[in-house]
Design an enzyme around this catalytic site. Structure first.
Site, PDB file in Angstrom:
ATOM      1  N   SER A  38      40.416  13.750 -32.032  1.00 41.10           N
ATOM      2  CA  SER A  38      39.257  14.513 -31.563  1.00 41.10           C
ATOM      3  C   SER A  38      38.979  14.356 -30.074  1.00 41.10           C
ATOM      4  O   SER A  38      38.266  15.164 -29.497  1.00 41.10           O
ATOM      5  CB  SER A  38      38.004  14.148 -32.360  1.00 41.10           C
ATOM      6  OG  SER A  38      37.553  12.859 -32.026  1.00 41.10           O
ATOM      7  N   LYS A 105      33.163   9.914 -28.894  1.00 44.58           N
ATOM      8  CA  LYS A 105      32.831  11.289 -28.501  1.00 44.58           C
ATOM      9  C   LYS A 105      32.318  11.313 -27.060  1.00 44.58           C
ATOM     10  O   LYS A 105      32.094  10.296 -26.446  1.00 44.58           O
ATOM     11  CB  LYS A 105      31.751  11.875 -29.421  1.00 44.58           C
ATOM     12  CG  LYS A 105      32.110  11.871 -30.890  1.00 44.58           C
ATOM     13  CD  LYS A 105      33.276  12.766 -31.195  1.00 44.58           C
ATOM     14  CE  LYS A 105      33.684  12.631 -32.653  1.00 44.58           C
ATOM     15  NZ  LYS A 105      34.936  13.287 -32.944  1.00 44.58           N
TER      16      LYS A 105
END
Length: 185
Positions: A38, A105
């Site tokens: 990700s 993230k």
């Protein structure tokens, strides 16, 4: 008696080292492992990173664009005991691995921000974000609007088409921001 004194000295030193390690891991710096793709191309699967934790300890809001480690269990409150149980040494001693709950993230929105996703692009408070770090443009889907509530942040992965982030799991409570990726590799 001399042997016992020597053993006691070693046990005391080991105990101090253990307590110091716990303190550093809970409040100062902690290693994490990137799990998945990700954050491609910035970070890679299984890459080890170190997060500075004093921001989490002090309850500070990270800056826009910071790479943060979050506890993805946003539906529950965190306690100080979570920090202790999740310390790598304690997890190793108890045999529990919590690695899969931590996501790496990028911080996109702070409390009070309006995040809009239109035509595959991200806007914060009406301004198009310059994001040279993303892997590729997002697949165009329906427009989305997120109003970040107080004491929460909005995060996204750099590989937007392959990221489980705030678009799926929701807003991240500030106490779930475990740390900010530091300058260490």
């Amino acid at each position: 008696m001399k042997v016992w004194k020597e053993i006691r000295g070693w046990l005391f030193s080991i105990g101090i080292a253990f307590i110091l390690s716990l303190f550093i891991g809970i409040f100062v710096i902690q290693p994490y492992k990137v799990d998945g793709h990700s954050m491609d191309p910035t970070l890679h699967d299984r890459q080890r990173i170190y997060a500075e934790k004093w921001s989490h300890t002090l309850g500070n809001v990270p800056d826009y664009g910071d790479i943060v480690i979050i506890d993805s269990r946003v539906d529950r409150s965190r306690t100080f005991m979570d920090d202790i149980k999740e310390h790598p040494i304690i997890a190793m001693l108890t045999g529990e691995s919590k690695q899969e709950i931590f996501f790496v993230k990028r911080l996109i929105g702070k409390p009070g921000d309006k995040i809009e996703i239109k035509e595959g692009k991200v806007y914060r408070n009406g301004q198009l974000l310059n994001e040279p770090y993303i892997k590729e443009q997002m697949v165009i889907g329906p427009d989305q609007v997120y109003n970040v509530p107080a004491d929460h942040v909005f995060v996204m992965g750099d590989n937007r088409n392959n990221s489980k982030d705030s678009r799926m799991i929701g807003y991240i409570p500030l106490d779930h921001v475990m740390g900010i990726k530091g300058f260490f590799k």
